[in-house]
Design an enzyme around this catalytic site. Structure first.
Site, short mmCIF file in Angstrom:
data_model
loop_
_atom_site.label_atom_id
_atom_site.label_comp_id
_atom_site.label_asym_id
_atom_site.label_seq_id
_atom_site.Cartn_x
_atom_site.Cartn_y
_atom_site.Cartn_z
N HIS A 105 0.82 -1.22 0.00
CA HIS A 105 0.00 0.00 0.00
C HIS A 105 0.85 1.27 0.00
O HIS A 105 0.36 2.34 0.36
CB HIS A 105 -0.96 -0.01 1.20
N ASN A 197 -3.57 -12.21 15.87
CA ASN A 197 -4.35 -10.97 15.84
C ASN A 197 -5.03 -10.75 17.19
O ASN A 197 -5.31 -11.70 17.90
CB ASN A 197 -5.42 -11.06 14.74
N1 APR Z 1 -1.82 -6.79 18.16
C1 APR Z 1 -2.39 -7.54 17.17
N2 APR Z 1 -3.46 -7.15 16.46
C2 APR Z 1 -4.00 -5.95 16.76
C3 APR Z 1 -3.47 -5.12 17.78
C4 APR Z 1 -2.32 -5.59 18.49
N3 APR Z 1 -1.77 -4.87 19.45
N4 APR Z 1 -4.25 -3.99 17.83
C5 APR Z 1 -5.19 -4.12 16.89
N5 APR Z 1 -5.06 -5.30 16.25
C6 APR Z 1 -5.86 -5.86 15.15
C7 APR Z 1 -7.33 -5.47 15.17
O1 APR Z 1 -8.07 -6.41 15.94
C8 APR Z 1 -7.70 -5.54 13.69
O2 APR Z 1 -8.09 -6.84 13.32
O3 APR Z 1 -5.35 -5.30 13.97
C9 APR Z 1 -6.34 -5.22 12.99
C10 APR Z 1 -6.28 -3.85 12.35
O4 APR Z 1 -7.24 -3.80 11.31
P1 APR Z 1 -7.43 -2.49 10.41
O5 APR Z 1 -7.49 -1.28 11.28
O6 APR Z 1 -8.57 -2.76 9.51
O7 APR Z 1 -6.06 -2.39 9.60
P2 APR Z 1 -5.61 -3.17 8.30
O8 APR Z 1 -6.15 -4.55 8.27
O9 APR Z 1 -4.13 -3.01 8.21
O10 APR Z 1 -6.28 -2.31 7.15
C11 APR Z 1 -6.04 -2.67 5.81
O11 APR Z 1 -7.16 -0.73 5.01
O12 APR Z 1 -7.59 1.54 5.26
C12 APR Z 1 -6.91 0.58 4.55
O13 APR Z 1 -4.97 0.88 3.27
C13 APR Z 1 -5.42 0.79 4.59
O14 APR Z 1 -3.63 -0.83 4.73
C14 APR Z 1 -4.89 -0.47 5.25
C15 APR Z 1 -5.98 -1.46 4.93
#
Ligand code: APR
Length: 232
Positions: A105, A197
């Site tokens: 990304h 996760n």
């Molecule tokens: N340890 C492990 N997992 C965690 C922690 C932690 N400390 N804190 C949060 N999480 C988990 C949450 O439960 C959730 O499932 O991380 C995940 C984050 O999810 P999102 O916020 O949706 O992020 P992501 O999956 O990276 O998003 C994907 O979406 O907005 C777009 O381009 C952007 O790259 C991003 C993409």
């Protein structure tokens, strides 16, 4: 043993980088479609540039933590057999020492020139509309992949996913494709699939091994297991 690790915002959460899909559905106070789409940039470039300038500065002030470092340690043991594919635009994996890394990304610390296509390293603000160091046009934007745009290096990622023995998803909600589809692809080609996760996600097919907890706890333990299994 070939391993592909897919990371998302959750791996950087314990470094102090907020995830995207928080309880209020906002990203640092903004709706995603107001800052992370080409349409938003066309409509209001100043707001979008200021938003990413703030994100770039915020990331510069935080540090990688044990989960990022554990993945770098795993690369030390596996070499090219490990590919880390991150959806994150921060640079915490490389600051921890990962080198075999794909930023699908994009990267906050790069700019993208919409005039000539150059992708120079970039640490300063883009809001003042600096000139492109290659062509001189004042057409730089953050080199991040917005909704509706094509992620980087998809061919390389898909080749690694279909060829891997183990596919591991860390700290991603699995809400955004194509990344969200890689677990099914890896499983279809015979890989063992692992999720680390905070809360179990809801993939189309279940992971073989789903562990719930913070990345800072789970990732070093899993890395130790892989390294121990290799040397036994
Ligand atoms: N340890 C492990 N997992 C965690 C922690 C932690 N400390 N804190 C949060 N999480 C988990 C949450 O439960 C959730 O499932 O991380 C995940 C984050 O999810 P999102 O916020 O949706 O992020 P992501 O999956 O990276 O998003 C994907 O979406 O907005 C777009 O381009 C952007 O790259 C991003 C993409």
């Amino acid at each position: 043993m070939r391993i592909v690790v897919l990371t998302g915002a959750g791996i950087s959460a314990e470094s102090g980088v907020p995830t995207f899909r928080d309880a209020d559905g906002l990203w640092e106070g903004h709706r995603i479609e107001d800052v992370a789409t080409p349409e938003a940039f066309e409509r209001d470039p100043a707001t979008v540039q200021a938003f990413y300038d703030a994100r770039r500065r915020a990331v510069a002030s935080v540090a990688p933590h044990v989960a990022h470092r554990a993945l770098a340690r795993l690369e030390g043991a596996l070499g090219d057999e490990l590919l880390v594919v991150t959806q994150n635009v921060d640079d915490l994996h490389e600051r921890a020492g990962s080198r075999n890394l794909v930023h699908m990304h994009g990267e906050l610390r790069r700019a993208l020139c919409t005039a000539c296509g150059a992708r120079p390293r970039w640490d300063a603000d883009l809001a003042p509309r600096p000139p492109c160091p290659v062509c001189g046009e004042r057409m730089l934007r953050p080199d991040v992949v917005w909704f509706g745009e094509m992620p980087y290096e998809l061919d390389r990622i898909e080749q690694a996913v279909v060829a891997c023995d183990v596919f591991v998803s860390i700290g991603t909600s699995g809400a955004v494709y194509p990344a969200a589809g890689y677990v099914a692809l890896a499983a279809a080609f015979g890989a063992r699939t692992v999720e680390l996760n905070l809360v179990p996600s809801d993939p189309m097919i279940p992971f073989d091994d789903a562990r719930a907890g913070r990345a800072g706890e789970l990732v070093p333990v899993w890395v130790d297991e892989v390294i121990a299994a290799r040397s036994s």
